[in-house]
Design a protein around this motif. Structure first.
Motif, PDB file in Angstrom:
ATOM      1  N   SER A 174       0.827  -1.206   0.000  1.00 32.36           N
ATOM      2  CA  SER A 174       0.000   0.000   0.000  1.00 32.36           C
ATOM      3  C   SER A 174       0.859   1.251   0.000  1.00 32.36           C
ATOM      4  O   SER A 174       1.852   1.340   0.725  1.00 32.36           O
ATOM      5  N   ARG A 175       0.465   2.243  -0.830  1.00 29.28           N
ATOM      6  CA  ARG A 175       1.147   3.526  -0.880  1.00 29.28           C
ATOM      7  C   ARG A 175       0.428   4.518   0.018  1.00 29.28           C
ATOM      8  O   ARG A 175      -0.801   4.484   0.146  1.00 29.28           O
ATOM      9  N   GLU A 176       1.216   5.463   0.604  1.00 28.98           N
ATOM     10  CA  GLU A 176       0.633   6.437   1.518  1.00 28.98           C
ATOM     11  C   GLU A 176       0.253   7.729   0.802  1.00 28.98           C
ATOM     12  O   GLU A 176      -0.799   8.295   1.055  1.00 28.98           O
ATOM     13  N   SER A 177       1.130   8.219  -0.077  1.00 31.34           N
ATOM     14  CA  SER A 177       0.842   9.462  -0.802  1.00 31.34           C
ATOM     15  C   SER A 177       1.605   9.436  -2.114  1.00 31.34           C
ATOM     16  O   SER A 177       2.480   8.600  -2.332  1.00 31.34           O
ATOM     17  N   TRP A 184       6.277   4.223   5.294  1.00 31.32           N
ATOM     18  CA  TRP A 184       6.143   3.156   6.293  1.00 31.32           C
ATOM     19  C   TRP A 184       7.296   2.145   6.235  1.00 31.32           C
ATOM     20  O   TRP A 184       7.549   1.427   7.207  1.00 31.32           O
ATOM     21  N   TYR A 190       7.434  -0.028  12.079  1.00 24.26           N
ATOM     22  CA  TYR A 190       6.873  -0.926  11.068  1.00 24.26           C
ATOM     23  C   TYR A 190       7.298  -2.375  11.321  1.00 24.26           C
ATOM     24  O   TYR A 190       8.469  -2.652  11.569  1.00 24.26           O
TER      25      TYR A 190
END
Length: 1040
Positions: A174-177, A184, A190
């Motif tokens: 998953s990407r955050e931005s 992460w 993490y």
């Protein structure tokens, strides 16, 4: 015709290819059916298709955008690293529909594994599993596996292709931005075992394979794209995949159209032809190049003949060099070239051109910083690869090929390089290559790069693997120079004459044939051992080198000889049915043997400062079996700037041959009395201001073992066993003499220290428990543990000696117990005037405890000083802490045994004796018994490794109590104790106290009558009187 493979991923188990997502697959892959033709490559139940449409460690690149597919954790990687992390991808067809419904397509399943790594690969198919996909990320490595399901078709458009269209399922990270999608990954909170993942079943993979692989049609292309909208968090930018043919692929030799411009007229006149080297022209050329290049690399030769601009002379041939290669400035140190995916076909005798071989291969260059195992497995075409195809003819021995850079197109517009390759069978000091070749530009008038030479150096063990029937040979050219080195290093002296007359060194032996005897001698002269290198100023311990010296030729013998498989023309005596016998007398000229060798010095540590900038020296010269020395001329491969090489006018084939090397071997006789190490001295004949000058190096190896040292080892075991018997016999005689002395003078027995006797009893009881070898501990510790001792253990001599030693140990132990019993009995008669043992025990313990603590503190300080330098040199201690303490404790217990007279000396002062409790035969004899191991250890230590034991080379030698200093200091201390006992027993305490008084100051306390000797009769009278007064016997004090 090209082949296209179209796959759809699924999480169904691999088996009979059935799909629950056929509708989705048909929709996404409908475009492939438009050009589908009847299948021709599906057969054998799909096994052939599975092999031809799979590849490993190809390259992938992603379009620039805001949706990367994989993160990468670069923690621990230098920001200035010259080699960027690799983006590799592998693909396997895992299942094929055995009952296709169409003649133009077949359903298949596949597994794709992709990732980013610094030194790994993705060739392990089992990692992704078959039940689901898998994602993982850790520092320096990211991996993603995707399961696919789809269709395979073959297209007839253009040149034809195989096409795979697949839809896949996986869990994406998953990407955050968009700006910082992977924060992460480096978050310390993490959990790497539970990364944030998104399930995605809308991934499309298309792979296109040439229907038939050839020089200009050999690239596998693919694209991985997301079917999700760009607004979806599952979307990622398109990924492009590149790979090349595998060994299972069918290859078609089609370079005849473009070969003439590179190889005509044949053979091409490069810098190798006409150099006097003879090349292979036999019938197994294909086998030779396949075996010689399997998992092995070519080294690149510097452009030492180049005379041009720096940019022109520093180029790595047709390859696009990276930063680390350019930093070598044309020296190309540690730059390697691999020959991959070799396709070789030899014509038969019935063909038009018999003996000709057609060859196709991929040449891949690697920088010094790349992982060699990863490079060998890569298949993606890039600017560091050159696809080549050509032919080899036995008439010239030249393989001439045309080369195409990277991702060449169909018309061969990037095919602008020439490759020439040879397999030499003649060798010399400047020609040590089992394979050699060059890259050159097809434009001879205005070449884009200077011809780049490469070679694969020969190893003696390889010769008969590759050139079994070609009779390779060596050409000596430095014998006269080697004779000069011999004269300078062997001046006449009586010492050398005596040494030669008494000792024997490796020499020719009686054998089945002359060549067989030479081969056995060459084996003895080869060195594979370790040696300390130059001591660095900041280090208390020298760095370690691995020394490997292989004999390439000896006299007329080249390589090794086995009479059962060789039929050399040199073996005249064997062919005539006569064995070879050495002569009793040789002239000096007959005794000297021509020899060539290869010396490699490899550092065992990460950092090593050496005075010579080389790792390999090629040697040629003379071996004198009478003196056990080699006098050699050395040539080293220069890895300097091309400018320095061009300006050096005294190089031979780009090598510095102004080096003198002398190798001294240990004798084969009396090895347990002589130094068993080899010595190597290397000296440059250049002046100090010469840029190619290198300082002298002198190495002393660890003890070496010759081929036939079993009998020598056995003789040493027997000698040491006899020494054990002699020392134990002396100990038994000394103890028995003391026992007889006490029988004749029983009144003085009370003044024999029980603590001293207890130490003696302990020293004899331990061998009965842990083995008799503990009596001569240091002798037995010198045994080489890395050699099999099965035959020695079975020797009747060794067994008999062991039984005698154990019997003598038992006798000494029982006699010591008998003395203790006599002392106790004598003290029981002395009543309250019996010597008290408790102060002696306390004082002895205090001295030994303080001594042990002092030794530990000194060693701890020494270890702390050395730890930094050892770590910088790459030493890592593998010994557990409890083993280190066990060794220290055992060594100090041995020291306590050596100083067994210490309690007696202390007791004599406490008891202020005027007696002679110990017989001189006893305390002097036992001291001699304890001194002999130190004397033996002192002699053998000076003849063996002066740095450390080869078996425990990561143990600091200063941690051993029995160092060379200890073997001197401990005997002197023992001698001092003997002298003190002698003086104490010869002089009365009152006289000794008076002699040690200086004015009013006295070293010893005043004389006391507390331990005044009582005769046996007076003691008995006092005992009877005490019984009459008390009504019971007076028992000895608890202090006794």
């Amino acid at each position: 015709m090209n082949v296209v493979l179209l796959l759809v991923a699924s999480t169904l188990p691999v088996g009979l290819c059935k799909s629950s997502s056929r509708t989705g697959t048909n929709e996404e892959c409908a475009f492939v059916y438009d050009s589908a033709a009847e299948l021709r490559s599906v057969g054998g139940g799909g096994d052939k298709l599975m092999e031809e449409t799979s590849f490993v460690n190809g390259d992938w690149v992603q379009d620039a955008g805001n949706a990367p597919i994989l993160p990468f954790d670069d923690r621990g990687i230098s920001a200035n690293a010259s080699v960027a992390p690799l983006r590799l991808v592998s693909f396997w067809v895992t299942d094929v529909d055995r009952f296709p419904r169409s003649e133009k397509s077949v359903r298949v399943k596949g597994l794709l594994t992709m990732g980013i790594t610094t030194d790994g690969s993705f060739s392990d198919r089992s990692y992704g599993g078959v039940q689901g996909s898998q994602f993982g990320v850790w520092p320096g490595h990211t991996r993603l596996s995707i399961l696919f399901e789809g269709v395979y078709v073959e297209s007839s458009r253009d040149r034809g292709e195989k096409l795979l269209c697949l839809v896949g399922t996986t869990t994406l990270p998953s990407r955050e931005s968009e700006t910082q999608p992977w924060l992460w990954v480096k978050d310390p909170r993490y959990n790497h075992d539970q990364p944030p993942l998104l399930h995605d079943d809308r991934i499309l993979l298309t792979l296109r394979f040439p229907l038939t692989f050839s020089l200009t049609s050999r690239v596998i292309r693919g694209e991985l794209q997301s079917l999700n909208p760009k607004s979806s968090p599952k979307y990622f930018d398109p990924v492009h995949i590149l790979s090349q043919l595998s060994k299972a692929s069918t290859y078609e030799f089609t370079a005849e159209k473009i070969l003439p411009k590179s190889c005509e007229p044949y053979p091409y006149k490069d810098n190798v032809l006409g150099s006097g080297i003879e090349f292979y022209n036999g019938s197994v050329f294909c086998q030779i190049i396949e075996e010689a290049t399997r998992g092995q690399a070519f080294t690149v030769v510097p452009n030492w003949k180049c005379n041009g601009t720096d940019e022109f002379c520093s180029r790595l041939g047709p390859f696009l060099a990276d930063k680390s290669i350019r930093s070598t400035d044309g020296g190309f140190g540690d730059v390697k070239i691999y020959m991959q995916e070799i396709k070789c076909e030899s014509t038969s005798r019935q063909d038009k051109d018999p003996g000709i071989a057609k060859v196709a291969a991929v040449f891949r260059a690697s920088s010094p910083l790349e992982n060699e195992y990863t490079v060998q497995g890569r298949t993606g075409p890039n600017n560091m690869t050159l696809a080549a195809e050509g032919f080899w003819k036995p008439s010239s021995g030249q393989l001439c090929m045309i080369g195409c850079r990277g991702d060449s197109d169909a018309d061969g517009s990037y095919c602008d390089s020439r490759v020439c390759l040879y397999v030499p069978i003649s060798f010399s000091i400047i020609q040590r290559s089992i394979m050699m070749g060059s890259f050159s530009s097809l434009n001879d008038d205005t070449p884009s790069f200077f011809p780049l030479s490469f070679e694969k150096l020969v190893q003696p063990t390889e010769l008969w693997n590759y050139l079994k029937t070609s009779s390779p040979y060596y050409q000596y050219s430095k014998i006269d120079l080697a004779g000069g080195i011999l004269e300078r290093n062997e001046p006449f002296s009586f010492r050398s004459v005596i040494k030669k007359s008494l000792l024997q060194f490796p020499r020719l032996e009686d054998s089945d044939s002359y060549l067989d005897s030479l081969s056995l001698l060459a084996e003895d002269l080869s060195l594979h051992t370790s040696a300390p290198g130059k001591l660095m100023p900041s280090s208390a311990r020298p760095p370690m080198l691995y020394v490997q010296m292989d004999i390439l030729s000896l006299g007329p013998l080249f390589g090794r000889y086995w009479s059962s498989v060789n039929g050399s023309g040199f073996d005249i005596e064997s062919k005539n049915g006569r064995s070879y016998h050495t002569k009793s007398v040789y002239t000096e000229k007959q005794l000297l043997l021509n020899v060539s060798a290869q010396l490699s010095l490899t550092p065992k540590q990460l950092l090593l400062e050496m005075s010579l900038n080389f790792s390999v020296i090629y040697l040629e010269g003379l071996y004198d079996p009478h003196a056990g020395k080699m006098y050699l001329v050395g040539c080293r491969d220069i890895r300097a700037s091309w400018k320095i090489l061009f300006e050096s006018m005294d190089l031979e084939a780009g090598m510095d041959c102004l080096i003198e090397v002398v190798v001294s071997y240990p004798p084969t006789t009396s090895r347990w009395l002589m130094d068993p190490t080899a010595r190597i001295s290397i000296a440059s004949q250049r002046t100090v201001d010469d840029p190619l000058y290198s300082g002298a190096v002198n190495l002393r190896t660890f003890p070496i073992m010759y081929r036939q040292q079993r009998e020598d080892m056995l003789s040493r075991e027997v000698v040491e066993g006899i020494l054990r018997i002699m020392t134990l016999s002396l100990a038994v005689i000394s103890i028995f003499s003391q026992l007889m002395y006490m029988n004749s003078d029983g009144d003085s027995a009370s003044y024999v220290s029980v603590v001293m006797l207890g130490i003696q009893a302990l020293s004899y009881s331990l061998p009965l428990i842990i083995g008799a070898e503990a009596v001569f501990k240091k002798i037995s510790s010198r045994k080489p543990v890395d050699l099999s001792t099965y035959s020695l253990e079975k020797s009747q001599w060794i067994d008999d000696i062991d039984y005698v030693v154990k019997f003598l140990v038992l006798v000494a132990f029982l006699l010591t117990l008998r003395i203790i019993q006599r002392v106790k009995k004598s003290r029981s008669k002395s009543l309250d005037r019996a010597p008290r043992e408790k102060p002696v025990l306390v004082a002895s313990l205090a001295i030994h405890i303080i001594g042990f603590i002092v030794v530990i503190i000194i060693q701890a300080m020494r270890s702390s000083l050395n730890s930094g330098s050892l770590q910088s040199e790459g030493y890592v201690s593998t010994s557990p802490a409890y083993l280190v303490w066990e060794v220290k404790l055992k060594e100090y217990v041995g020291l306590v045994h050596d100083l067994f007279l210490l309690p007696q000396v202390i007791g004599n002062f406490f008891w202020q004796i005027d007696e002679r409790p110990l017989r001189k035969t006893y305390y002097i004899g036992l001291t001699v018994v304890r001194l002999l191991p130190h004397l033996y250890d002192y002699v053998t230590t000076s003849l063996s490794n002066p740095y450390m034991n080869a078996v425990h080379e990561f143990v600091d030698p200063s941690a051993d109590f029995f160092t060379r200093f200890g073997d001197v200091a401990i005997p002197w201390t023992m001698a001092l104790l003997v002298a003190m006992v002698f003086v104490q027993q010869r002089w009365s305490y009152e006289r000794l106290s008076t002699a040690l008084r200086f004015g009013k100051f006295g070293i010893l306390p005043s004389y006391s009558r507390a331990y005044l000797r009582l005769t046996s009769k007076s003691a008995e009278a006092e005992l009877v009187s005490g019984m009459a007064l008390t009504g019971h016997a007076i028992l000895p004090s608890d202090d006794d």
